[in-house]
Design an enzyme around this catalytic site. Structure first.
Site, PDB file in Angstrom:
ATOM      1  N   LYS A 175       0.830  -1.202   0.000  1.00 31.98           N
ATOM      2  CA  LYS A 175       0.000   0.000   0.000  1.00 31.98           C
ATOM      3  C   LYS A 175       0.874   1.266   0.000  1.00 31.98           C
ATOM      4  O   LYS A 175       0.816   2.095   0.904  1.00 31.98           O
ATOM      5  CB  LYS A 175      -1.005  -0.050   1.153  1.00 31.98           C
ATOM      6  CG  LYS A 175      -2.024  -1.171   0.918  1.00 31.98           C
ATOM      7  CD  LYS A 175      -3.125  -1.201   1.925  1.00 31.98           C
ATOM      8  CE  LYS A 175      -4.160  -0.142   1.709  1.00 31.98           C
ATOM      9  NZ  LYS A 175      -5.127  -0.431   0.641  1.00 31.98           N
TER      10      LYS A 175
HETATM   11  N1  PMP Z   1      -6.473  -4.554  -3.630  1.00 29.01           N
HETATM   12  C1  PMP Z   1      -6.184  -3.250  -3.486  1.00 29.01           C
HETATM   13  C2  PMP Z   1      -5.530  -2.521  -4.589  1.00 29.01           C
HETATM   14  C3  PMP Z   1      -6.510  -2.591  -2.282  1.00 29.01           C
HETATM   15  O1  PMP Z   1      -6.228  -1.300  -2.113  1.00 29.01           O
HETATM   16  C4  PMP Z   1      -7.174  -3.306  -1.261  1.00 29.01           C
HETATM   17  C5  PMP Z   1      -7.577  -2.618   0.008  1.00 29.01           C
HETATM   18  N2  PMP Z   1      -6.538  -2.628   0.935  1.00 29.01           N
HETATM   19  C6  PMP Z   1      -7.422  -4.672  -1.476  1.00 29.01           C
HETATM   20  C7  PMP Z   1      -7.079  -5.261  -2.672  1.00 29.01           C
HETATM   21  C8  PMP Z   1      -8.055  -5.504  -0.387  1.00 29.01           C
HETATM   22  O2  PMP Z   1      -7.117  -5.673   0.642  1.00 29.01           O
HETATM   23  P1  PMP Z   1      -7.556  -5.888   2.157  1.00 29.01           P
HETATM   24  O3  PMP Z   1      -8.500  -7.008   2.147  1.00 29.01           O
HETATM   25  O4  PMP Z   1      -6.289  -6.190   2.850  1.00 29.01           O
HETATM   26  O5  PMP Z   1      -8.196  -4.615   2.604  1.00 29.01           O
END
Ligand code: PMP
Length: 314
Positions: A175
């Site tokens: 992220k």
């Molecule tokens: N893909 C992207 C690009 C994201 O930003 C997110 C959100 N964090 C997710 C998938 C889902 O990840 P998570 O389940 O860890 O929130």
């Protein structure tokens, strides 16, 4: 994404109502944790020569806390902060998981929001406009906001973006702030064409993910998590794979179109059935996606056998 798995629970559960009643009055400015102190969010500003503002040299997380019968609890906090630590390490930042954990809990306690979205951000601050981050101060903040669930009921309409996902060989799927310009471009592009959300496909015709959520398909009762090296290894995706024993493998766009159901998942999106992808309309009932959404909702609310290992009480 507007549809939430927890919607029905949130309307009825008494502990959710109690958490809402305990929240500070609407006119009290929320507290924000910034470099070791809790301050009124309205009192803080960033300098215009902040390195991250110019180049995206930061890393963030999106985490959720839920009102449970045992009080507010954060879902999979260590996993979120470990992912953040990896991003910070890549940028050459020091990142203390224990300090970030305390910062998240302290902010939630101060804001008493019950159900909350939590946004930690670590970034490079004031300094020169050069790309070298050496010498720039590092900052850490944690903001929380109440999560308001919209009961739109409208099924998410998705389109495949003309943009490709950042390849993992150029930007690892973490992220990192700057990486999200890729998601912003895709979202802008498909919204201009009247869709709600974008998904990425690769040059070989494989599905990648949405702009801020991972993808699953259902075919003949079998649930498959879309796997792709350029996609963020989502924590919700991992949660669902464990909860329902789904398989994880690459999925072609053809297979996606032939699926009985498609759903997206993520911390913010929870489990969201997809109504359409570029004119291919899926089963309006999305029976399995809804069942999985309900299992996920019980888990994040502390009502499944898996919950205790995944919840950090505030
Ligand atoms: N893909 C992207 C690009 C994201 O930003 C997110 C959100 N964090 C997710 C998938 C889902 O990840 P998570 O389940 O860890 O929130």
């Amino acid at each position: 994404m507007s549809l939430s798995a927890t919607a029905a629970l949130e309307r009825t559960a008494p502990h959710v109502e109690a958490a809402r009643a305990a929240a500070p009055a609407n006119d009290a400015p929320p507290k924000l944790w910034f470099d070791g102190e809790l301050t009124d969010a309205t009192q803080l500003q960033a300098a215009l020569n902040t390195h991250a503002l110019h180049y995206g040299s930061g890393v963030f997380e999106g985490i959720r806390a839920y009102a449970t019968k045992r009080g507010t609890a954060v879902f999979r906090l260590p996993e979120h902060l470990e992912r953040m630590r990896k991003g910070a390490e890549l940028l050459g930042m020091s990142f203390d998981v224990a300090q970030a954990t305390e910062a998240v809990l302290a902010t939630l306690r101060a804001n008493r929001q019950g159900d909350a979205y939590i946004r930690p951000l670590a970034w490079y601050g004031e300094g020169s406009f050069g790309l070298d981050v050496g010498g720039h101060p590092q900052h850490l903040m944690v903001a929380t906001s109440s999560t308001n669930v919209h009961l739109g009921g409208n099924r998410t309409r998705v389109s495949v973006s003309k943009w490709r996902r950042n390849p993992a060989t150029s930007l690892p799927p973490l992220k990192l702030c700057g990486a999200y310009v890729n998601s912003i471009l895709a979202k802008r592009e498909v919204k201009a064409r009247g869709f709600d959300e974008a998904m990425f496909a690769d040059d070989d015709g494989f599905a990648v993910e949405c702009t801020g959520a991972n993808l699953f398909i259902v075919r003949d009762g079998r649930v498959t998590a879309v796997e792709h090296r350029d996609a963020l290894p989502g924590i919700t995706r991992d949660t669902l794979i464990r909860l329902i024993g789904a398989e994880s493998r690459p999925v072609s766009m053809e297979e996606l179109r032939d699926a009985d159901e498609v759903f997206a998942c993520g911390t913010a999106a929870e489990v969201t059935p997809i109504g359409e992808i570029d004119g291919r309309v899926y089963d309006a009932e999305s029976p399995l996606a809804r069942e999985i959404a309900a299992v996920y909702a019980r888990t994040v609310r502390g009502e499944s056998s898996w919950s205790s290992g995944w919840l950090t009480e505030v």
